[in-house]
Design a protein around this motif. Structure first.
Motif, short mmCIF file in Angstrom:
data_model
loop_
_atom_site.label_atom_id
_atom_site.label_comp_id
_atom_site.label_asym_id
_atom_site.label_seq_id
_atom_site.Cartn_x
_atom_site.Cartn_y
_atom_site.Cartn_z
N GLY A 78 0.81 -1.22 0.00
CA GLY A 78 0.00 0.00 0.00
C GLY A 78 0.84 1.27 0.00
O GLY A 78 0.32 2.36 -0.21
N ILE A 79 2.15 1.13 0.24
CA ILE A 79 3.01 2.31 0.29
C ILE A 79 3.69 2.51 -1.07
O ILE A 79 4.27 1.58 -1.63
N GLU A 80 3.61 3.74 -1.58
CA GLU A 80 4.27 4.06 -2.85
C GLU A 80 5.78 4.01 -2.66
O GLU A 80 6.29 4.31 -1.58
N ARG A 81 6.51 3.69 -3.74
CA ARG A 81 7.96 3.66 -3.68
C ARG A 81 8.51 5.00 -3.17
O ARG A 81 9.42 5.05 -2.35
N ALA A 82 7.91 6.10 -3.67
CA ALA A 82 8.40 7.44 -3.32
C ALA A 82 8.15 7.78 -1.86
O ALA A 82 8.81 8.65 -1.29
N GLY A 83 7.23 7.05 -1.25
CA GLY A 83 6.89 7.37 0.14
C GLY A 83 7.76 6.64 1.15
O GLY A 83 7.62 6.84 2.36
N VAL A 84 8.69 5.81 0.68
CA VAL A 84 9.53 5.03 1.60
C VAL A 84 10.68 5.88 2.12
O VAL A 84 11.26 6.66 1.36
N ASP A 85 10.99 5.74 3.39
CA ASP A 85 12.13 6.42 4.02
C ASP A 85 13.34 6.42 3.09
O ASP A 85 13.84 5.36 2.71
N PRO A 86 13.84 7.60 2.68
CA PRO A 86 14.94 7.66 1.69
C PRO A 86 16.25 7.06 2.20
O PRO A 86 17.11 6.70 1.41
N ARG A 87 16.40 6.93 3.52
CA ARG A 87 17.63 6.32 4.05
C ARG A 87 17.60 4.79 3.94
O ARG A 87 18.60 4.11 4.16
N ALA A 88 16.43 4.25 3.63
CA ALA A 88 16.26 2.79 3.68
C ALA A 88 17.04 2.12 2.55
O ALA A 88 17.09 2.62 1.44
N PRO A 89 17.67 0.98 2.83
CA PRO A 89 18.38 0.23 1.80
C PRO A 89 17.39 -0.45 0.88
O PRO A 89 16.36 -0.94 1.33
N GLU A 90 17.68 -0.41 -0.43
CA GLU A 90 16.80 -1.13 -1.35
C GLU A 90 17.17 -2.62 -1.31
O GLU A 90 18.33 -2.98 -1.47
N LEU A 91 16.19 -3.47 -1.08
CA LEU A 91 16.46 -4.90 -0.93
C LEU A 91 16.02 -5.66 -2.17
O LEU A 91 14.92 -5.43 -2.68
N LYS A 92 16.89 -6.57 -2.62
CA LYS A 92 16.45 -7.48 -3.67
C LYS A 92 15.52 -8.53 -3.06
O LYS A 92 15.68 -8.88 -1.89
N ALA A 93 14.63 -9.06 -3.87
CA ALA A 93 13.67 -10.04 -3.36
C ALA A 93 14.38 -11.27 -2.79
O ALA A 93 13.90 -11.92 -1.86
#
Ligand SMILES: Nc1ncnc2c1ncn2[C@@H]1O[C@H](COP(=O)(O)OP(=O)(O)OP(=O)(O)O)[C@@H](O)[C@H]1O
Ligand SMILES: [Mg+2]
Length: 326
Positions: A265-280
């Protein structure tokens, strides 16, 4: 391409009684074709005895072991052993034969033509990471312990056995080599579709390699389950202790971010910018470490191949998975 060359191995109420001791007590379980089954348990719990009854180095007192439905006791033991790869802890390479000759042992006994034995040996040495140009002509004494272990694995695989028995094959090597050998075994096993029965003392090795883990105690089977299930639902206190008090973290190591219940339910742009992008494919254990390191509560998860955004993984979800099996 994976194939289905492996055979089913079934223990049916198998007991081995010595004069003053029951080594194996009413053991029943089935290893499906092409799967890796790990036998673990304390010293003296009957692991080696169980393995040796499969290739008739030891005969059961009662019960039966069936390979693809045929009782091993009905087969000629010599023929049987040629169809079953066997790796023991001390490897047991023949000291006066070269590595290439060692690897070709069973094909030679089976009467393969010379050039086929040769090409198979070369192929296998490469497969276990021993460059044939450097190693084929050496003698076992000219190899390191870890290299000998690999030559032992190559020899056991030489005639494409439908079943491999491995008794603490990586016991004597350092952690780095062990890690590499484990990865190689998994690759080879997937490639060849071999059914593997593997004994270890090391529960982490069992969790990494096993499709199923058989926990033994006093000759009896205490629990037989896939690693995730064993960690989530140990059958009793003995198993819980055996798998360790950090079994929650170990279990997170088997689960992936992509397999978790993501918040979409959370848009990509709405995620904490410090958060690491995780591969599946990132394990939840690694995901947890990364999120704690960055001090974030959530992280976006993306598809390994096309980078497509899949949703958000939250710390709350991870802790729930940790807590759900305390
Ligand atoms: N030939 C024998 N005569 C009598 N008892 C035996 C014999 N071989 C094994 N045992 C006993 O049977 C039990 C199971 O032995 P086994 O070698 O299968 O244990 P294991 O689980 O492989 O142990 P380890 O982890 O120490 O290798 C042990 O208590 C052992 O002492
Ligand atoms: Mg043993």
């Amino acid at each position: 391409m994976p194939n289905a060359r492996g055979a089913t191995v079934e223990f049916r109420d198998v007991t081995k009684q010595y004069a003053d001791q029951v080594a194996v007590d009413g053991l029943s379980f089935t290893v499906p074709a092409g799967k890796i089954c790990i036998l673990v348990g304390p010293s003296g719990s009957g692991k080696t005895t169980s393995l040796k009854m499969v290739n008739r180095l030891i005969e059961p007192t009662s019960g039966a072991i069936l390979i693809d439905g045929t009782d091993v006791l009905q087969e000629d033991p010599v023929q049987l052993r040629r169809r079953i790869g066997y790796v023991i802890q001390q490897v047991g390479l023949f000291p006066h034969q070269t590595i290439e000759e060692n690897v070709g042992t069973v094909p030679r006994l089976l009467g393969w033509p010379k050039d086929r034995i040769r090409s198979r040996s070369i192929e296998l040495l490469a497969l276990v990471g021993l460059d044939p140009k450097r190693y084929a002509a050496r003698y076992p004494a000219q190899l390191s312990g870890g290299e000998r272990q690999r030559a032992g694995v190559a020899r056991a695989l030489a005639a494409d056995p439908p079943v491999m028995l491995m008794d603490e094959p990586f016991g004597a090597v350092d952690p780095i080599v062990r890690d590499r050998l484990q990865a190689e075994l998994l690759r080879i096993q997937r490639d060849q579709g071999t059914t593997v029965l593997f004994v270890t003392h090391d529960i982490d090795e069992a969790i990494r390699l096993g499709d199923r883990i058989a926990i033994m105690k006093d000759g009896k089977l205490v629990q037989y389950a896939p690693p995730g299930e064993l960690l989530a639902h140990p059958a009793n206190e003995f198993v819980a202790q055996f798998v360790g008090s950090d079994r929650g973290l170990k279990r997170l190591g088997l689960l992936t971010a992509g397999g978790a219940d993501l918040d979409s339910g959370i848009e990509r742009a709405g995620v904490d910018p410090r958060a690491p992008e995780l591969k599946a494919s990132t394990t939840l254990r690694d995901a947890l470490a990364l999120m704690l390191e960055r001090g974030v509560q959530q992280a976006p998860v993306v598809d390994d191949n096309d980078g497509r955004y899949l949703g958000v993984l939250t710390l709350a979800k991870i802790s729930k998975m940790l807590g759900s099996q305390a």
